[in-house]
Design a protein around this motif. Structure first.
Motif, mmCIF file in Angstrom:
data_model
loop_
_atom_site.group_PDB
_atom_site.id
_atom_site.type_symbol
_atom_site.label_atom_id
_atom_site.label_comp_id
_atom_site.label_asym_id
_atom_site.label_seq_id
_atom_site.Cartn_x
_atom_site.Cartn_y
_atom_site.Cartn_z
ATOM 1 N N LYS A 26 11.234 -14.178 -9.750
ATOM 2 C CA LYS A 26 12.420 -13.497 -10.255
ATOM 3 C C LYS A 26 12.420 -13.507 -11.787
ATOM 4 C CE LYS A 26 16.464 -14.237 -8.348
ATOM 5 N NZ LYS A 26 16.889 -12.869 -7.971
ATOM 6 N N GLN A 27 11.904 -14.585 -12.369
ATOM 7 C CA GLN A 27 11.781 -14.642 -13.829
ATOM 8 C C GLN A 27 10.753 -13.626 -14.333
ATOM 9 O OE1 GLN A 27 11.445 -18.673 -15.508
ATOM 10 N NE2 GLN A 27 12.055 -19.477 -13.523
ATOM 11 N N VAL A 28 9.653 -13.497 -13.600
ATOM 12 C CA VAL A 28 8.618 -12.513 -13.960
ATOM 13 C C VAL A 28 9.211 -11.109 -13.966
ATOM 14 C CG1 VAL A 28 6.439 -11.463 -13.260
ATOM 15 C CG2 VAL A 28 6.739 -13.929 -13.072
ATOM 16 N N ILE A 29 9.910 -10.788 -12.903
ATOM 17 C CA ILE A 29 10.488 -9.454 -12.757
ATOM 18 C C ILE A 29 11.505 -9.187 -13.859
ATOM 19 C CG2 ILE A 29 11.912 -7.987 -11.268
ATOM 20 C CD1 ILE A 29 10.616 -9.502 -8.883
ATOM 21 N N ALA A 30 12.290 -10.192 -14.206
ATOM 22 C CA ALA A 30 13.294 -10.028 -15.264
ATOM 23 C C ALA A 30 12.626 -9.715 -16.595
ATOM 24 C CB ALA A 30 14.135 -11.294 -15.379
ATOM 25 N N ARG A 31 11.462 -10.293 -16.852
ATOM 26 C CA ARG A 31 10.764 -10.042 -18.115
ATOM 27 C C ARG A 31 10.127 -8.653 -18.150
ATOM 28 N NH1 ARG A 31 7.386 -15.142 -20.270
ATOM 29 N NH2 ARG A 31 6.945 -13.549 -21.828
ATOM 30 N N PHE A 32 9.908 -8.057 -16.983
ATOM 31 C CA PHE A 32 9.391 -6.686 -16.940
ATOM 32 C C PHE A 32 10.498 -5.666 -17.169
ATOM 33 C CE2 PHE A 32 5.761 -7.990 -13.896
ATOM 34 C CZ PHE A 32 4.991 -8.334 -14.980
ATOM 35 N N PRO A 55 0.810 -1.225 0.000
ATOM 36 C CA PRO A 55 0.000 0.000 0.000
ATOM 37 C C PRO A 55 0.840 1.270 0.000
ATOM 38 C CG PRO A 55 -0.139 -1.103 2.143
ATOM 39 C CD PRO A 55 0.546 -2.045 1.203
ATOM 40 N N LEU A 56 2.018 1.219 0.623
ATOM 41 C CA LEU A 56 2.889 2.392 0.654
ATOM 42 C C LEU A 56 3.351 2.765 -0.756
ATOM 43 C CD1 LEU A 56 5.182 1.716 3.763
ATOM 44 C CD2 LEU A 56 3.428 3.477 3.538
ATOM 45 N N ILE A 57 3.749 1.763 -1.529
ATOM 46 C CA ILE A 57 4.249 2.026 -2.880
ATOM 47 C C ILE A 57 3.110 2.401 -3.811
ATOM 48 C CG2 ILE A 57 5.389 0.955 -4.870
ATOM 49 C CD1 ILE A 57 7.123 -0.585 -2.889
ATOM 50 N N ASN A 58 1.947 1.779 -3.627
ATOM 51 C CA ASN A 58 0.795 2.163 -4.456
ATOM 52 C C ASN A 58 0.395 3.611 -4.173
ATOM 53 O OD1 ASN A 58 -1.452 1.300 -6.327
ATOM 54 N ND2 ASN A 58 -2.652 1.972 -4.568
ATOM 55 N N MET A 79 6.646 -0.601 -9.520
ATOM 56 C CA MET A 79 5.656 -1.017 -8.532
ATOM 57 C C MET A 79 5.360 -2.513 -8.650
ATOM 58 S SD MET A 79 1.853 0.549 -7.761
ATOM 59 C CE MET A 79 1.259 0.238 -9.439
ATOM 60 N N LYS A 80 5.183 -2.977 -9.886
ATOM 61 C CA LYS A 80 4.906 -4.394 -10.112
ATOM 62 C C LYS A 80 6.100 -5.256 -9.710
ATOM 63 C CE LYS A 80 3.810 -4.229 -14.452
ATOM 64 N NZ LYS A 80 3.391 -4.704 -15.798
ATOM 65 N N SER A 81 7.290 -4.777 -9.991
ATOM 66 C CA SER A 81 8.495 -5.544 -9.657
ATOM 67 C C SER A 81 8.581 -5.797 -8.157
ATOM 68 C CB SER A 81 9.750 -4.809 -10.140
ATOM 69 O OG SER A 81 9.760 -4.688 -11.540
ATOM 70 N N VAL A 82 8.359 -4.742 -7.376
ATOM 71 C CA VAL A 82 8.401 -4.887 -5.921
ATOM 72 C C VAL A 82 7.242 -5.763 -5.438
ATOM 73 C CG1 VAL A 82 8.260 -3.688 -3.705
ATOM 74 C CG2 VAL A 82 9.574 -2.679 -5.580
ATOM 75 N N GLY A 103 13.067 -4.059 -11.541
ATOM 76 C CA GLY A 103 13.570 -4.782 -10.381
ATOM 77 C C GLY A 103 14.941 -4.354 -9.906
ATOM 78 N N LEU A 104 15.541 -3.344 -10.540
ATOM 79 C CA LEU A 104 16.864 -2.914 -10.105
ATOM 80 C C LEU A 104 16.846 -2.395 -8.672
ATOM 81 C CD1 LEU A 104 18.164 -1.097 -13.315
ATOM 82 C CD2 LEU A 104 18.735 -3.390 -12.516
ATOM 83 N N LEU A 105 15.719 -1.815 -8.283
ATOM 84 C CA LEU A 105 15.628 -1.246 -6.945
ATOM 85 C C LEU A 105 15.665 -2.319 -5.861
ATOM 86 C CD1 LEU A 105 12.865 1.466 -7.545
ATOM 87 C CD2 LEU A 105 15.321 1.813 -7.380
ATOM 88 N N ILE A 106 15.311 -3.547 -6.207
ATOM 89 C CA ILE A 106 15.266 -4.609 -5.200
ATOM 90 C C ILE A 106 16.541 -5.447 -5.176
ATOM 91 C CG2 ILE A 106 12.752 -4.797 -5.327
ATOM 92 C CD1 ILE A 106 13.147 -7.321 -6.986
ATOM 93 N N ASP A 107 17.523 -5.085 -5.994
ATOM 94 C CA ASP A 107 18.719 -5.915 -6.132
ATOM 95 C C ASP A 107 19.428 -6.177 -4.803
ATOM 96 O OD1 ASP A 107 18.402 -6.382 -8.762
ATOM 97 O OD2 ASP A 107 19.937 -4.991 -9.473
ATOM 98 N N VAL A 108 19.606 -5.131 -3.991
ATOM 99 C CA VAL A 108 20.363 -5.270 -2.748
ATOM 100 C C VAL A 108 19.658 -6.210 -1.775
ATOM 101 C CG1 VAL A 108 21.264 -4.080 -0.727
ATOM 102 C CG2 VAL A 108 21.422 -2.996 -2.967
#
Length: 310
Positions: free
Chosen positions: A210-216, A70-73, A184-187, A219-224
């Protein structure tokens, strides 16, 4: 007269280019502010665990993960408002993306509920085993077997076939909205990958997400934070903290039954079952509340679409 027209034409194009650059700068700044907010939320989630892996797979951490959605939305809707591009002005492709994302969240929340039900049934089996310790110890042992991993749902496979709409938009505002939506979808999908893998005891949902996110192409923000989770969940093969503790307590009681000294082990398992039940109830309430919020938001968007079509 011809020279005057040419000068006015050049001035017009110059002003138009200046206006376009100014708009692009505003959109870029808004998108960067959104990404910074998302990054800060993820950093806060990681900072809750100063020792990477110590409490990452736990009920409390799962709740913190769900609080991200909800925070990101909310930040996404703030961006939409800031760039003055309400959903009523969106292209059909953008609306479809947002509606489909909401639908996927509802489906994934149902899958989470199924995983929680699986854990609830295992808790009941342990609780029933406790009642049989004194009168039917051999039967009690059968109810104290470790919680087994749950079979992965096929819901995630459908997401793998979902094409992203990146690059299909013409206007700068539409591209900005789409880029923010990708983040937003990636997170969001990453969160469900982690949660479903934690609750089911299998890494498959997480790896598929992780495969889904890669196709979008996001997801760089979630790398760490993802690298930390990958290390704990995949490399080390850790399981949910509370499940591990419950399994250990049940195993200790089963061993105690064989040796004939059950009092301490029985009390330990009973205490852990009580805590487990409360944590499950809290998580179930959060899932129900999130389901209602996502459904309400999606219905609101559908209402706006219907009004626009009238």
């Amino acid at each position: 007269m011809v020279l005057l027209v040419q000068k006015l034409s050049k001035l017009y194009h110059k002003l138009e280019n200046h206006h376009h650059r100014a708009e692009v700068d505003v959109l870029s700044a808004s998108l960067q502010a959104f990404r910074s907010h998302v990054s800060n939320c993820l950093n806060q989630l990681l900072s809750l665990n100063p020792k990477p892996g110590s409490e990452i797979l736990s009920f409390s951490w799962i709740q913190q993960c769900f609080e991200l959605l909800p925070l990101i939305n909310k930040a996404f809707l703030k961006l939409v408002k800031h760039i003055d591009h309400p959903m009523t002005s969106w292209e059909a492709a953008s609306v479809d993306e947002y509606l489909n994302y909401g639908l996927h969240l509802l489906e994934l929340l149902n899958t989470v509920s199924s995983s929680l039900s699986h854990l609830s049934q295992a808790r009941l089996s342990f609780a029933h085993g406790l009642t049989l310790v004194d009168n039917s110890p051999s039967v009690a042992i059968k109810h104290l077997k470790a919680i087994q991993p749950q079979s992965s749902s096929e819901d995630i496979k459908g997401l793998l076939n979902k094409e992203d709409c990146e690059g299909k938009f013409v206007s700068c505002k539409e591209r900005t909205v789409n880029e923010a939506m990708v983040e937003m979808k990636s997170v969001g999908f990453w969160v469900f990958g982690v949660v479903l893998a934690s609750l089911s005891g299998q890494t498959k949902p997480y790896l598929e997400m992780k495969q889904v996110i890669a196709r979008f192409h996001g997801g760089l923000l979630i790398d760490v934070i993802d690298s930390c989770v990958f290390d704990v969940m995949v490399e080390k093969g850790e399981q949910l903290k509370e499940v591990k503790e419950l399994n250990n307590a049940a195993n200790c009681l089963a061993s105690a039954i064989v040796s004939g000294e059950t009092s301490d082990a029985a009390m330990d398992l009973e205490g852990k079952l009580g805590v487990f039940e409360k944590q499950m109830e809290a998580l179930e309430k959060q899932v129900d509340a999130l389901f209602s919020k996502v459904l309400a938001t999606r219905n609101e968007v559908l209402h706006c679409v219907r009004q626009r079509m009238q």
